[in-house]
Design an enzyme around this catalytic site. Structure first.
Site, PDB file in Angstrom:
ATOM      1  N   GLU A 174       0.809  -0.829  -0.272  1.00  6.94           N
ATOM      2  CA  GLU A 174       0.190   0.057   0.267  1.00  6.94           C
ATOM      3  C   GLU A 174       1.205   0.909  -0.050  1.00  6.94           C
ATOM      4  O   GLU A 174       0.550   2.410  -0.461  1.00  6.94           O
ATOM      5  CB  GLU A 174      -0.575   0.123   1.490  1.00  6.94           C
ATOM      6  CG  GLU A 174      -2.198   1.083   1.761  1.00  6.94           C
ATOM      7  CD  GLU A 174      -3.175   0.697   2.354  1.00  6.94           C
ATOM      8  OE1 GLU A 174      -2.678  -0.136   3.224  1.00  6.94           O
ATOM      9  OE2 GLU A 174      -3.591   1.856   2.738  1.00  6.94           O
ATOM     10  N   GLY A 203      -8.244   5.634   7.231  1.00  2.00           N
ATOM     11  CA  GLY A 203      -9.517   5.174   8.688  1.00  2.00           C
ATOM     12  C   GLY A 203      -8.551   4.816   9.113  1.00  2.00           C
ATOM     13  O   GLY A 203      -8.754   4.649  10.585  1.00  2.00           O
ATOM     14  N   ALA A 204      -7.782   3.108   8.478  1.00  2.00           N
ATOM     15  CA  ALA A 204      -7.823   2.644  10.019  1.00  2.00           C
ATOM     16  C   ALA A 204      -6.071   2.509   9.564  1.00  2.00           C
ATOM     17  O   ALA A 204      -5.096   1.732   9.834  1.00  2.00           O
ATOM     18  CB  ALA A 204      -7.855   1.232   9.927  1.00  2.00           C
ATOM     19  N   SER A 205      -5.689   2.570   8.830  1.00  2.00           N
ATOM     20  CA  SER A 205      -3.788   2.520   8.652  1.00  2.00           C
ATOM     21  C   SER A 205      -3.193   3.414   8.144  1.00  2.00           C
ATOM     22  O   SER A 205      -4.107   4.670   6.846  1.00  2.00           O
ATOM     23  CB  SER A 205      -3.217   1.382   8.158  1.00  2.00           C
ATOM     24  OG  SER A 205      -3.407   1.435   6.614  1.00  2.00           O
ATOM     25  N   THR A 206      -1.838   4.015   8.516  1.00  2.00           N
ATOM     26  CA  THR A 206      -1.161   4.998   8.177  1.00  2.00           C
ATOM     27  C   THR A 206       0.593   4.560   7.014  1.00  2.00           C
ATOM     28  O   THR A 206       0.512   3.813   7.437  1.00  2.00           O
ATOM     29  CB  THR A 206      -1.354   6.561   8.412  1.00  2.00           C
ATOM     30  OG1 THR A 206      -0.985   7.388   7.908  1.00  2.00           O
ATOM     31  CG2 THR A 206       0.290   6.136   9.503  1.00  2.00           C
ATOM     32  N   GLN A 207       0.095   5.471   5.538  1.00  2.00           N
ATOM     33  CA  GLN A 207       2.032   5.001   5.886  1.00  2.00           C
ATOM     34  C   GLN A 207       2.422   6.324   5.135  1.00  2.00           C
ATOM     35  O   GLN A 207       2.064   7.276   4.569  1.00  2.00           O
ATOM     36  CB  GLN A 207       1.376   4.615   3.590  1.00  2.00           C
ATOM     37  CG  GLN A 207       1.057   3.076   4.009  1.00  2.00           C
ATOM     38  CD  GLN A 207      -0.308   3.159   4.386  1.00  2.00           C
ATOM     39  OE1 GLN A 207      -1.175   2.348   5.271  1.00  2.00           O
ATOM     40  NE2 GLN A 207      -1.404   3.883   3.820  1.00  2.00           N
TER      41      GLN A 207
END
Ligand SMILES: Nc1ccn([C@@H]2O[C@H](COP(=O)(O)OP(=O)(O)O)[C@@H](O)[C@H]2O)c(=O)n1
Ligand SMILES: [Ca+2]
Length: 498
Positions: A174, A203-207
């Site tokens: 991702e 909303g549920a993860s960040t990269q």
């Protein structure tokens, strides 16, 4: 002199042979110029298409890409031609009624059928990639996750497109594909330019993904992705923080407040005057927070706003762990991060939130950004609702938290400073295509970015045609001069006598 006049009177016209040569010459020139013009006229373009469904934790979106049909071997630009937001929530929310996940996609798939020409549909690849919402569902209930995929597959197999599968992307994929998208759209890869880092907030993860001179992959191989694109090698640093998307982070922050199992929670990240009764069961319904659930909790709690940015920042900080780091340097939670380097594009929820707050201008000093956000958070809930009558109140209530979370994640989490903050650009689209992992994912799966730079002719087509035309005109001119000397030898002789 009189002999010359005599000759002209006798034969005032050039010979037929000369006329033929001149006519042929003129026809040749006209033909050449016409060919050159026609050749360079843009012909109606035929396109090929690719479709990617981004099954995010909060919602699913469909993107249609197109590229010139005769150039799919790496020279044509791929661009987004259509997007469609699936109504309702993300597919992971259909865990208890999976068939609805398939149903939900039908409207956007209908739009795709209208957008892609019928004769191209069967050769148009269709992919679905799911991100952190499905990663979380897979952790807590893998059979529910399988059922959701089954339902989605059934819906997509029945489409006229060439269905290529639905799967959960790893956090690494991702992050890396988001980076590829941003740099592809900016034309940085093909030209071998310095690249832009990518910051994606879901909303549920960040990269976070970027190239750093400080990073060769050896210190933390799990954060390293190697690419060879257009003849250049890239060693990309990337990390995805599961649970650190803004919706799950909010759950974690509120969960930290409610450790005591209180029936009233005073929250600095919500506006004063905000007062909602919420269920403890909803708050603790994800693996990101289930471990924090107190032993004894009442069924409900009153979530009451206090509107204080400084205090909000403190509670947001509490979800980041800075205590241990086994590497030379870490961002948070013991995750390796090399020295930040270069410009960054921040997209998805980074953009939505900062755009809503009118804070996308990063040339504004960080202190000013914080002051403005502080004023916004201190505004009463009644006033906020009056100022934004068309915004869904559920989302409206969360912007103070989201803005604070973004600034805290960037400065405390990733270590952007007052100086390097201005290296970030909050972006939604680049040249008409949305910034996000979907384009990079498709480019990779369709092998549309070659490892080696394609051979290009030394001259562009238009230049080649122009040069050939000019040279031919010159040659014809020379031939005509030659013809004049051969067929009118007397002319030149007479001139000599005179
Ligand atoms: N117009 C929009 C669209 C999405 N969003 C937010 O952007 C985030 C998108 O996350 P996502 O659904 O892609 O989730 P992930 O699976 O990437 O974690 C969510 O938090 C949405 O609420 C927004 O704030 N405004
Ligand atoms: Ca996303």
């Amino acid at each position: 002199m009189s002999a010359q006049r005599e000759m002209k009177e006798k034969n005032p016209w050039p010979t037929p042979v000369t006329i033929i040569i001149i006519v042929i010459g003129v026809i040749a020139i006209v033909a050449l110029v016409t060919v050159a013009v026609l050749q360079n006229k843009p012909v109606p373009q035929k396109y090929k298409y690719g479709i990617v469904l981004d099954a995010g934790s909060s919602h699913t979106a469909l993107y249609i890409y197109q590229w010139p049909a005769e150039k799919d071997n790496n020279t044509g630009r791929v661009e987004q031609t259509h997007s469609c937001k699936v109504k309702g929530k993300g597919i992971s929310s259909y865990a208890s009624e999976p068939w609805k996940a398939g149903e939900s996609l039908k409207e956007c798939m209908g739009e795709a059928e209208e957008t892609v020409p019928k004769e191209r549909a069967h050769e148009t690849p269709l992919y679905l990639g799911a991100t952190a919402g499905m990663r979380l569902l897979d952790i807590v209930n893998s059979s529910a996750s399988k059922n959701v995929f089954q339902a989605v597959e059934n819906a997509l197999r029945n489409s006229p497109f060439s269905y290529q599968g639905a799967r959960i992307l790893s956090g690494q994929e991702e992050g890396a594909f988001g980076w590829v998208t941003v740099n592809y759209l900016d034309d940085r890869l093909k030209q071998g330019l310095k690249t832009t880092g990518a910051l994606d907030l879901g909303g549920a993860s960040t990269q976070i993904s970027f190239i750093s001179n400080d990073f060769d992959g050896s210190e933390s191989p799990i954060n390293s992705v190697n690419f060879r694109l257009y003849g250049n090698d890239y060693n990309l640093y990337t990390h995805s923080f599961l649970c650190y998307g803004k919706d799950q982070a909010l759950k974690m922050v509120v969960a930290n407040h409610t450790q005591s199992g209180a029936t009233t929670v005073l929250d600095p990240c919500f506006h004063s005057g905000y007062n909602e009764t919420k269920n403890y069961s909803v708050l603790y319904d994800s693996p990101c927070v289930s471990g924090r659930k107190p032993q004894e909790v009442p069924e409900k709690f009153d979530h009451i706003g206090k509107g204080n940015f400084q205090e909000c920042q403190e509670v947001v900080k509490s979800v980041f762990n800075f205590t241990s780091c086994k590497y030379s340097r870490c961002s948070f939670n013991g995750v390796f991060q090399p020295l930040l380097q270069g410009p960054f594009g921040a997209f998805s929820a980074y953009y939505f939130v900062m755009n809503f707050l009118n804070l996308t201008d990063t040339s504004m000093p960080l202190e000013t950004v914080k002051e403005k956000l502080s004023q916004y958070c201190a505004t009463s809930w009644d006033k906020i609702k009056i100022q934004h009558p068309t915004v869904n109140v559920k989302y409206l209530a969360e912007y103070c938290f989201s803005g604070t979370y973004i600034l805290t994640l960037l400065t405390e989490g990733y270590d952007f400073t007052a100086v390097t903050y201005s290296n970030i650009k909050f972006i939604k689209k680049i040249k008409g295509s949305d910034a996000g992992w979907t384009l990079g994912y498709m480019l990779n799966l369709t092998n549309m970015i070659p490892a080696e730079a394609p051979d290009s002719p030394p001259l562009p087509h238009a230049g080649y045609v122009s040069i050939v035309t000019i040279m031919t005109i010159l040659l014809i001119g020379l031939l005509l001069l030659l013809a004049l000397r051969i067929f009118w030898p007397r002319c030149s002789k007479k001139t000599q006598i005179v």
